[in-house]
Design a protein around this motif. Sequence first.
Motif, short mmCIF file in Angstrom:
data_model
loop_
_atom_site.label_atom_id
_atom_site.label_comp_id
_atom_site.label_asym_id
_atom_site.label_seq_id
_atom_site.Cartn_x
_atom_site.Cartn_y
_atom_site.Cartn_z
N ASN A 57 0.80 -1.23 0.00
CA ASN A 57 0.00 0.00 0.00
C ASN A 57 0.83 1.27 0.00
OD1 ASN A 57 0.90 -0.55 2.62
ND2 ASN A 57 -1.02 -0.04 3.62
N TRP A 74 -0.96 2.82 -3.29
CA TRP A 74 -2.29 3.39 -3.05
C TRP A 74 -2.45 4.78 -3.62
CZ3 TRP A 74 -4.88 1.92 2.26
CH2 TRP A 74 -5.15 0.54 2.26
N HIS A 102 -4.71 5.66 -7.01
CA HIS A 102 -6.11 6.11 -7.07
C HIS A 102 -6.16 7.61 -7.36
CE1 HIS A 102 -9.98 7.54 -5.41
NE2 HIS A 102 -10.44 6.41 -5.90
N THR A 124 -2.55 -3.84 -3.10
CA THR A 124 -2.93 -2.73 -3.97
C THR A 124 -4.41 -2.39 -3.79
OG1 THR A 124 -3.40 -4.27 -5.77
CG2 THR A 124 -1.20 -3.32 -5.70
N MET A 125 -4.75 -1.13 -3.95
CA MET A 125 -6.13 -0.70 -3.86
C MET A 125 -6.88 -0.96 -5.16
SD MET A 125 -7.62 3.14 -3.07
CE MET A 125 -6.74 3.28 -1.52
#
Length: 273
Positions: free
Chosen positions: A69, A73, A76, A112-113
């Motif tokens: 993350n 992240w 996004h 991962t998002m």
Amino acid sequence: MLDLSILTDNNTLIDRYYLGEPGLSFWIDCGDKKFLFDTGYSDVFIRNAAWMGIDLTLMDGLVYSHGHNDHTWGTHSLVSLFDRRELSRRPQLTAHPLVFENKTHGGLTIGTMMGAEALGRYFDLALSAEPRELAPGLWWLGEIPEAVAPRRAVGKIIDSDGERDDYCLDDSALAYAGPEGLVIVTGCSHSGICNIIEWAGEVTGERRIADVVGGFHMLSSSPEELAAVIAYMKSAGVTRLHPCHCTDFAAKAALSREFCVAECGVGLRISYR
């Protein structure tokens, strides 16, 4: 030539007034190609890039060092930026095929998002465990063999087969073979910093090492572990280091007694010719 700018790191350079966070993101110019190496944890890298005069929409590619993350992240926020701007090109996303595994640590989700399907709307996915040349002299190292030291598990992977230790097989790095030797760019070095250095020489055929920049994942290392890393680096001909992110003070202090350890932090720009 290669120019590297630090957009996200735990540390920020004094008197620059950029933002830091426990994550990592680098902007890399190599010849006429531009790459974003990791995206940190939030939109900090976007804000710092704007203040540094860097236009992220001009990137030729995004590279994930691995699927944690604090390195992914921020993507996004990146695609939100893409939605607001008309891109002149469709970037490529280079990563290991296992980068989207469901990773956890201490009960927290640390993978991962955004998955492959969502990212495929913005990027041409180039998932490879094999080394690839991204630009003249600039190599994605793919999956790193355990040539010098064994990998260590970091958290768990949860999938349809249950839960198992995560040895971060998706962890990789970049290596630039320039006139002065190799510049090795790492994210967190879960593969082992010594393994990465050794594999970079195998992939590029260049054994001279000009610099190693990035997170070495040397946190609370024992004296024996520090000694082993230092001994290998000496044998490999390492002289200059830019350790950051997941390299603690004790490790930096030990390394600085043997090598030229340079200051790192958001706002730093390094040029290699």
